[in-house]
Design a protein around this motif. Structure first.
Motif, PDB file in Angstrom:
ATOM      1  N   ALA A 287       0.816  -1.212   0.000  1.00 53.71           N
ATOM      2  CA  ALA A 287       0.000   0.000   0.000  1.00 53.71           C
ATOM      3  C   ALA A 287       0.853   1.266   0.000  1.00 53.71           C
ATOM      4  O   ALA A 287       0.491   2.270  -0.610  1.00 53.71           O
ATOM      5  CB  ALA A 287      -0.945   0.010   1.201  1.00 53.71           C
ATOM      6  N   ILE A 288       2.009   1.213   0.678  1.00 55.74           N
ATOM      7  CA  ILE A 288       2.862   2.406   0.755  1.00 55.74           C
ATOM      8  C   ILE A 288       4.041   2.349  -0.219  1.00 55.74           C
ATOM      9  O   ILE A 288       4.842   3.272  -0.276  1.00 55.74           O
ATOM     10  CB  ILE A 288       3.379   2.649   2.195  1.00 55.74           C
ATOM     11  CG1 ILE A 288       4.250   1.499   2.690  1.00 55.74           C
ATOM     12  CG2 ILE A 288       2.220   2.923   3.128  1.00 55.74           C
ATOM     13  CD1 ILE A 288       4.941   1.766   4.012  1.00 55.74           C
ATOM     14  N   GLY A 289       4.141   1.253  -0.976  1.00 59.56           N
ATOM     15  CA  GLY A 289       5.192   1.142  -1.982  1.00 59.56           C
ATOM     16  C   GLY A 289       6.571   0.880  -1.415  1.00 59.56           C
ATOM     17  O   GLY A 289       7.573   1.254  -2.013  1.00 59.56           O
ATOM     18  N   LYS A 290       6.647   0.256  -0.257  1.00 60.30           N
ATOM     19  CA  LYS A 290       7.925  -0.077   0.381  1.00 60.30           C
ATOM     20  C   LYS A 290       7.973  -1.576   0.619  1.00 60.30           C
ATOM     21  O   LYS A 290       6.978  -2.269   0.492  1.00 60.30           O
ATOM     22  CB  LYS A 290       8.087   0.659   1.720  1.00 60.30           C
ATOM     23  CG  LYS A 290       7.955   2.158   1.635  1.00 60.30           C
ATOM     24  CD  LYS A 290       9.130   2.789   0.937  1.00 60.30           C
ATOM     25  CE  LYS A 290       8.936   4.295   0.826  1.00 60.30           C
ATOM     26  NZ  LYS A 290       9.843   4.912  -0.108  1.00 60.30           N
ATOM     27  N   ASP A 291       9.142  -2.065   1.009  1.00 57.06           N
ATOM     28  CA  ASP A 291       9.303  -3.488   1.282  1.00 57.06           C
ATOM     29  C   ASP A 291       9.371  -3.760   2.777  1.00 57.06           C
ATOM     30  O   ASP A 291      10.056  -3.048   3.510  1.00 57.06           O
ATOM     31  CB  ASP A 291      10.588  -4.019   0.640  1.00 57.06           C
ATOM     32  CG  ASP A 291      10.474  -4.123  -0.872  1.00 57.06           C
ATOM     33  OD1 ASP A 291       9.352  -4.333  -1.362  1.00 57.06           O
ATOM     34  OD2 ASP A 291      11.506  -3.985  -1.544  1.00 57.06           O
ATOM     35  N   ASN A 292       8.664  -4.793   3.204  1.00 54.99           N
ATOM     36  CA  ASN A 292       8.780  -5.349   4.550  1.00 54.99           C
ATOM     37  C   ASN A 292       8.597  -4.320   5.669  1.00 54.99           C
ATOM     38  O   ASN A 292       9.436  -4.191   6.547  1.00 54.99           O
ATOM     39  CB  ASN A 292      10.142  -6.059   4.676  1.00 54.99           C
ATOM     40  CG  ASN A 292      10.150  -7.066   5.809  1.00 54.99           C
ATOM     41  OD1 ASN A 292       9.105  -7.586   6.189  1.00 54.99           O
ATOM     42  ND2 ASN A 292      11.314  -7.326   6.353  1.00 54.99           N
ATOM     43  N   LYS A 293       7.502  -3.575   5.624  1.00 50.18           N
ATOM     44  CA  LYS A 293       7.200  -2.601   6.676  1.00 50.18           C
ATOM     45  C   LYS A 293       6.023  -3.112   7.504  1.00 50.18           C
ATOM     46  O   LYS A 293       4.954  -3.392   6.978  1.00 50.18           O
ATOM     47  CB  LYS A 293       6.850  -1.227   6.083  1.00 50.18           C
ATOM     48  CG  LYS A 293       7.968  -0.604   5.274  1.00 50.18           C
ATOM     49  CD  LYS A 293       9.179  -0.320   6.107  1.00 50.18           C
ATOM     50  CE  LYS A 293      10.291   0.286   5.278  1.00 50.18           C
ATOM     51  NZ  LYS A 293      11.567   0.289   5.955  1.00 50.18           N
ATOM     52  N   ALA A 294       6.234  -3.234   8.816  1.00 49.12           N
ATOM     53  CA  ALA A 294       5.200  -3.761   9.707  1.00 49.12           C
ATOM     54  C   ALA A 294       4.515  -2.653  10.495  1.00 49.12           C
ATOM     55  O   ALA A 294       3.450  -2.853  11.060  1.00 49.12           O
ATOM     56  CB  ALA A 294       5.790  -4.775  10.671  1.00 49.12           C
ATOM     57  N   VAL A 295       5.126  -1.455  10.534  1.00 52.55           N
ATOM     58  CA  VAL A 295       4.588  -0.349  11.325  1.00 52.55           C
ATOM     59  C   VAL A 295       4.527   0.908  10.471  1.00 52.55           C
ATOM     60  O   VAL A 295       5.466   1.221   9.744  1.00 52.55           O
ATOM     61  CB  VAL A 295       5.475  -0.071  12.566  1.00 52.55           C
ATOM     62  CG1 VAL A 295       4.889   1.047  13.402  1.00 52.55           C
ATOM     63  CG2 VAL A 295       5.648  -1.327  13.400  1.00 52.55           C
ATOM     64  N   LEU A 296       3.398   1.595  10.573  1.00 57.94           N
ATOM     65  CA  LEU A 296       3.190   2.830   9.815  1.00 57.94           C
ATOM     66  C   LEU A 296       2.574   3.868  10.737  1.00 57.94           C
ATOM     67  O   LEU A 296       1.624   3.573  11.460  1.00 57.94           O
ATOM     68  CB  LEU A 296       2.248   2.544   8.636  1.00 57.94           C
ATOM     69  CG  LEU A 296       1.856   3.713   7.750  1.00 57.94           C
ATOM     70  CD1 LEU A 296       3.041   4.160   6.916  1.00 57.94           C
ATOM     71  CD2 LEU A 296       0.712   3.318   6.835  1.00 57.94           C
ATOM     72  N   GLY A 297       3.129   5.057  10.731  1.00 58.31           N
ATOM     73  CA  GLY A 297       2.574   6.152  11.526  1.00 58.31           C
ATOM     74  C   GLY A 297       1.959   7.186  10.605  1.00 58.31           C
ATOM     75  O   GLY A 297       2.542   7.548   9.585  1.00 58.31           O
ATOM     76  N   ILE A 298       0.766   7.668  10.963  1.00 58.06           N
ATOM     77  CA  ILE A 298       0.086   8.711  10.196  1.00 58.06           C
ATOM     78  C   ILE A 298       0.286  10.032  10.929  1.00 58.06           C
ATOM     79  O   ILE A 298      -0.066  10.143  12.104  1.00 58.06           O
ATOM     80  CB  ILE A 298      -1.422   8.408  10.051  1.00 58.06           C
ATOM     81  CG1 ILE A 298      -1.664   7.005   9.475  1.00 58.06           C
ATOM     82  CG2 ILE A 298      -2.114   9.483   9.213  1.00 58.06           C
ATOM     83  CD1 ILE A 298      -1.267   6.807   8.060  1.00 58.06           C
ATOM     84  N   LYS A 299       0.823  11.040  10.230  1.00 55.72           N
ATOM     85  CA  LYS A 299       1.113  12.328  10.856  1.00 55.72           C
ATOM     86  C   LYS A 299      -0.015  13.341  10.706  1.00 55.72           C
ATOM     87  O   LYS A 299       0.005  14.369  11.355  1.00 55.72           O
ATOM     88  CB  LYS A 299       2.389  12.941  10.243  1.00 55.72           C
ATOM     89  CG  LYS A 299       3.634  12.107  10.457  1.00 55.72           C
ATOM     90  CD  LYS A 299       4.896  12.851  10.056  1.00 55.72           C
ATOM     91  CE  LYS A 299       5.030  12.967   8.562  1.00 55.72           C
ATOM     92  NZ  LYS A 299       6.330  13.534   8.145  1.00 55.72           N
ATOM     93  N   ASP A 300      -0.973  13.061   9.855  1.00 56.54           N
ATOM     94  CA  ASP A 300      -2.026  14.018   9.546  1.00 56.54           C
ATOM     95  C   ASP A 300      -3.347  13.601  10.189  1.00 56.54           C
ATOM     96  O   ASP A 300      -3.777  12.461  10.037  1.00 56.54           O
ATOM     97  CB  ASP A 300      -2.186  14.109   8.021  1.00 56.54           C
ATOM     98  CG  ASP A 300      -3.207  15.136   7.611  1.00 56.54           C
ATOM     99  OD1 ASP A 300      -2.863  16.328   7.618  1.00 56.54           O
ATOM    100  OD2 ASP A 300      -4.348  14.744   7.306  1.00 56.54           O
ATOM    101  N   MET A 301      -3.989  14.516  10.902  1.00 57.42           N
ATOM    102  CA  MET A 301      -5.239  14.190  11.612  1.00 57.42           C
ATOM    103  C   MET A 301      -6.375  13.845  10.653  1.00 57.42           C
ATOM    104  O   MET A 301      -7.177  12.967  10.942  1.00 57.42           O
ATOM    105  CB  MET A 301      -5.633  15.360  12.524  1.00 57.42           C
ATOM    106  CG  MET A 301      -6.742  14.988  13.479  1.00 57.42           C
ATOM    107  SD  MET A 301      -6.356  13.515  14.446  1.00 57.42           S
ATOM    108  CE  MET A 301      -6.039  14.228  16.011  1.00 57.42           C
ATOM    109  N   SER A 302      -6.445  14.501   9.496  1.00 58.52           N
ATOM    110  CA  SER A 302      -7.517  14.206   8.537  1.00 58.52           C
ATOM    111  C   SER A 302      -7.405  12.780   8.003  1.00 58.52           C
ATOM    112  O   SER A 302      -8.400  12.056   7.942  1.00 58.52           O
ATOM    113  CB  SER A 302      -7.477  15.191   7.369  1.00 58.52           C
ATOM    114  OG  SER A 302      -7.683  16.495   7.836  1.00 58.52           O
ATOM    115  N   PHE A 303      -6.210  12.381   7.602  1.00 58.55           N
ATOM    116  CA  PHE A 303      -6.010  11.003   7.128  1.00 58.55           C
ATOM    117  C   PHE A 303      -6.298  10.011   8.256  1.00 58.55           C
ATOM    118  O   PHE A 303      -6.933   8.986   8.049  1.00 58.55           O
ATOM    119  CB  PHE A 303      -4.577  10.791   6.619  1.00 58.55           C
ATOM    120  CG  PHE A 303      -4.346  11.272   5.216  1.00 58.55           C
ATOM    121  CD1 PHE A 303      -4.960  10.661   4.138  1.00 58.55           C
ATOM    122  CD2 PHE A 303      -3.497  12.333   4.971  1.00 58.55           C
ATOM    123  CE1 PHE A 303      -4.744  11.094   2.843  1.00 58.55           C
ATOM    124  CE2 PHE A 303      -3.278  12.780   3.678  1.00 58.55           C
ATOM    125  CZ  PHE A 303      -3.900  12.168   2.611  1.00 58.55           C
TER     126      PHE A 303
END
Length: 102
Positions: free
Chosen positions: A71-87
């Protein structure tokens, strides 16, 4: 999956942080509004984020590592942080069964 599309959009907009270390640093700087952890991430990783977020930052356990990475176009990422309140709000709304805006 609408969440995957939204994660991709947020990443292209520069509103995400990915990877365990980068997310930990961003949490300490109080830049993260939502943490997404892959369902198949290591238990230790899940516990570390639950402890550091301490009920102040919402945590969602959705998608597998492969789905999240794709979904984010990267390899082997298990953790994702969202910095924007709207998203962040939009992803939570979709997960809770609401419709996406637009």
């Amino acid at each position: 999956n609408r969440v995957c599309g939204l994660l991709g959009l947020a990443t292209r907009a520069g509103k995400t942080v990915f990877g365990t270390e980068a997310c930990m640093q961003a949490i300490e700087k109080k830049k993260i509004k939502l943490i997404i952890i892959a369902t198949d991430a290591a238990e230790r990783t899940k516990m570390n984020f639950k402890n550091i977020c301490n009920n102040k930052i919402p945590i969602l356990e959705i998608l597998s590592i492969d789905e999240l990475s794709k979904a984010i176009g990267k390899d082997n990422k298990a953790v994702l942080g969202i910095k924007d309140m709207s998203f962040s709000n939009e992803i939570v709304r979709i997960i809770n069964g609401g419709e996406a805006i637009g």
